[in-house]
Scaffold this active site. Structure first.
Site, PDB file in Angstrom:
ATOM      1  N   GLU A   1     -41.406  -0.762 -19.192  1.00 49.42           N
ATOM      2  CA  GLU A   1     -42.285   0.361 -18.916  1.00 49.42           C
ATOM      3  C   GLU A   1     -41.379   1.548 -18.711  1.00 49.42           C
ATOM      4  OE1 GLU A   1     -44.672   0.479 -15.226  1.00 49.42           O
ATOM      5  OE2 GLU A   1     -44.222   2.564 -15.684  1.00 49.42           O
TER       6      GLU A   1
ATOM      7  N   CYS B   1     -45.044   6.659 -12.167  1.00 51.96           N
ATOM      8  CA  CYS B   1     -45.082   6.621 -13.628  1.00 51.96           C
ATOM      9  C   CYS B   1     -46.431   7.103 -14.144  1.00 51.96           C
ATOM     10  CB  CYS B   1     -44.767   5.224 -14.144  1.00 51.96           C
ATOM     11  SG  CYS B   1     -45.465   3.935 -13.124  1.00 51.96           S
TER      12      CYS B   1
END
Lengths: 522, 522
Positions: free
Chosen positions: A262, A299
């Protein structure tokens, strides 16, 4: 009571080479304990132990595996204030945040424990034989089995929920895979406390020793971990450069392995005209709250606001600027992150097409970052998408679009994202309906009338998305679907009943989802 | 009535550059039609059309998508004898085999049509909101959506079932992905007939034009296809070198994509002592039948026999040799495959550790291959695993093991396989139980008392396995689980009902598997 040791297959191990943790609030080393740097031998020992543990761990009854996950949650909670204090000291994050994250981490482990018992992830399928067919049809039975040892690289911004016992570790252990964590150098004491909890849980529940190891080390140790032939998959949360480096190593192995990285996202938020007209001020306040939470170090931080230009967007922008101006600077996770954030803001401000809108209160100490807001015309963004690089921190760009076509063109041109958000009223629905296919192609999660920060740990969550949000859009790193990343199917053809795995025998599917001769049963 | 044209988004297209098909039985070009070589422009047009078709095709009601798959099956059957004749001429395979493969291909398309309607592949999940929780829990709903355009590289050895309308094409279309097939140069006329059938089916069922294209071309066209940014996944069946070349291209893209490459396997078969003692002769006859079927040109061909040395293995070996000696040579698919097979046998025969056991009747024409059997001591194989390279054709090695430990060591040392087979009697079960974890780690399908050739197309089949059997052991290329390769999850958070995809609305899951608040419903 930190020792700074590594954890290799259930044993603490010292090392002559040590490094110190860093207190970002004080911008100073934490010198009470030095942390061991793993050698190549330490790494090899951890990999050998994980490899040896793979089959015995996979073969344990599911209840035993689930009990291990539950015990990790219990042991983490039993660490009490010591964990919260150490994590706060190493990350600069406030105690309330760390306490909440601890709850999330424990809940996540318990959710995966329930999921292990649920058993659906085994994808049990039975197609009975038909000896009368020409040619005779064999008996075929399918289940998912674990891939084998998994390497986990935790994130700095979630020292608990996405680190040593975070989502990747929990889902890999739930899948039946031993885990080797490459500890994040920004919070080694936190990692040691958690590794101790995992190790005690493994002992208490009788797990094979190699089921978990924690190694610290420089970049070469992490790269060696991904290259080791005994490692079968990689979970990573961090920067794009870091993720892509691991992807290259994994792809260059004689036997390539999957990397679930990720990496980066700017999480576009679209303010549709009727919603913006109805509540520009409230939207601005919600936006700044989401943007600045945790110093913007999420994020899923809303790094891009898109709307059609006009007075309503001016109202939004003005209010956002005014709220932003009152925001105190916040300690960032590491000096490197703090410096990169400041550089990112400076670079953006130097673009001739970008106008600074406002800033939070200026930093008072070297480790702090202050929020910032910029604006750009949609056509300028389309002409130069280089403005769209992630700035990890509380910075965002408001894109003033000429019309919906331009707004759609920007959404179409964006790289893959973790999230895409729409703020809509009923009168916006027709326009939103046209945008949805664009957003589905763009992101792993689509929100209406909310903010992307806040990732619910549940069955229907997707924390993933097209490249470069993640290296593998076919998966999620949060939610129960995350187990599937670490499994592969095996088919058993005409295997005698007494040799079949228990869940594939007649009646062995009781209480578990299964597909028998094409028919689903629960 | 072949034209040799490409099929670009529903239209036939000629090209000034042409190549000829080859008749392997006559070892001569088939000069009645030349086949178009695609240009870079043709490739770009196919990719643009596939990209444009992706969203409209994905958005069609599932019944429409299923009707398209059914119509392809009907159109293939309607090709009648012309298809069988052309495929036989281009491959050297007998009419009975091609006729059977046609049935399998049509059945496979219809199975995927039923699977599209079944809807379970959408993985529908709903977690309802809980506004009373602190913080409030949002409404989350998940479904799988198609990845986008898929590139398919068919195999030479299954001109129907693993080529233009084969398993990869069927599963990608079932997932909702447009497909661009890079036609195999060994059977371009067969591909043209099938592409015509797909195109007629697409027209009759009102599909978007770009849903299917067929391009022929040299290696650079295939590489350009994998590199094109509009392609989102690759299906490949062929050689290890070919698969690994495509993997490198896919990994080097600015945005890497998954490659599902089925590459090579030697499919070990273990003859356990009691089974071997009870029926060595029958086992030898079954073995040679499986080995020589289709000139041995199956990816599941039994290329390695393992047993503990002794008189029973001698009986097996002698009988296999004697049956083999009666086998007529068979035409192989291409001159290249025939030459590589002969070279592989020669290379093996030159090893000082390998003893030739016997051969089939020698080839009478240049395009034929004859079966061959070799033997080696287990310790020599362990010392030099280079003997284990796949020989694509009817050749196999009998490994004489000293004891079960040596046999297990060989199985542990093998590279990933599509299949692993045990021949066992009840008295072998205890020993077999110990071997099963080794075989699970080794292969995607484990068989007892059968032969690995013959791959049932059904729900519980896995045609896949650890590297290098496939590039991605998390998947299968045969059976309904194959759809999952071309899907990714999307989560919808607090999306108003009227904007939700129909299967995620209240009651929209009727008749489909779904998980609602953690509970499975059918």
């Amino acid at each position: 009571m930190l020792t700074g040791d590594l954890f290799i297959a259930g044993e603490r191990r010292a090392s002559p080479t040590r490094f110190h943790a860093h207190d970002p609030a004080l911008d100073a080393a934490i010198t009470d304990t030095g942390f061991a740097e793993a050698s190549a031998d330490d790494l090899a020992d951890a990999c050998a132990a994980a490899d040896a543990a793979a089959q015995p761990y996979a073969a344990l009854p599911l209840d035993r595996r689930a009990a291990f996950l539950d015990a990790i949650a219990d042991e983490i909670e039993a660490l009490g204030d010591a964990l919260v204090e150490r994590a706060c000291r190493e990350t600069g994050l406030p105690a309330a945040r760390i306490t909440g994250e601890r709850g999330r981490t424990a809940n996540q482990l318990r959710l995966f424990a329930r999921e292990v018992r649920d058993g659906q992830w085994q994808k049990l399928r039975i197609d009975h034989a038909d000896p009368a067919r020409t040619p005779p049809r064999p008996d075929l039975r399918l289940r998912m089995i674990p891939l084998g040892p998994v390497a986990v690289f935790g994130a700095s911004n979630f020292p608990l929920a996405f680190s040593t016992a975070g989502g990747d570790t929990a889902s890999a252990l739930a899948a039946g895979c031993p885990v080797i964590v490459k500890g994040h150098r920004a919070h080694p004491g936190t990692s040691e406390l958690i590794a101790g909890a995992i190790t005690r849980a493994a002992e208490a529940t009788g797990m094979p020793k190699g089921v978990f190891s924690l190694i610290n080390g420089a970049r070469a140790i992490g790269e060696g971990l991904v290259a080791d032939p005994r490692i079968q998959a990689v979970g990573f949360t961090g920067s794009r450069a870091g993720g892509e480096a691991l992807m290259r190593i994994a792809a260059a192995r004689p036997r390539p392995i999957p990397v679930y990285a990720e990496m980066s996202a700017i999480n576009p938020v679209v303010l549709m005209p009727h919603a913006l007209a109805a509540r520009a001020t409230a939207l601005a306040e919600g936006f700044v709250a989401s943007l600045s939470m945790g110093a913007g170090q999420f994020c899923t931080n809303p790094g891009l606001i898109l709307a059609i230009d006009g007075p309503d967007l001016d109202t939004f922008t003005t209010r956002a600027r005014d709220v932003l101006a009152t925001l105190a600077p916040q300690v960032m996770l590491t000096p490197g992150i703090c410096a990169a954030f400041a550089e990112g803001k400076d670079r953006l401000a130097q673009s001739p097409h970008v106008t600074p809108v406002g800033e939070g209160v200026a930093p008072a100490t070297p480790g702090q970052g202050s929020a910032a807001l910029f604006t750009i015309a949609g056509r300028d963004l389309l002409a130069d998408p280089a403005h769209l690089h992630e700035m990890f921190g509380a910075a965002s760009i408001i894109v003033r679009c000429t019309d919906r076509a331009e707004l759609t063109a920007i959404l179409t041109a964006l790289e893959g994202q973790l999230t895409a958000t729409l703020h809509i009223d009923a009168a916006d629905h027709d326009a939103a309906r046209d945008l949805l296919p664009v957003l589905e192609r763009l992101a792993g999660r689509i929100l209406a009338n909310g903010w992307p920060t806040g990732v619910e740990v549940t069955h229907a969550m997707v924390h993933g998305g097209p490249y470069p949000a993640t290296s593998d859009p076919r998966s999620t790193s949060v939610g129960t679907l995350a187990i599937d990343r670490f499994l592969r199917p095996v088919s058993y053809q005409d295997i005698p009943t007494e040799l079949l795995p228990a869940p594939l025998r007649a009646g062995g599917q009781a209480g578990m989802l299964a597909r028998i001769d094409g028919v689903w049963t629960v």
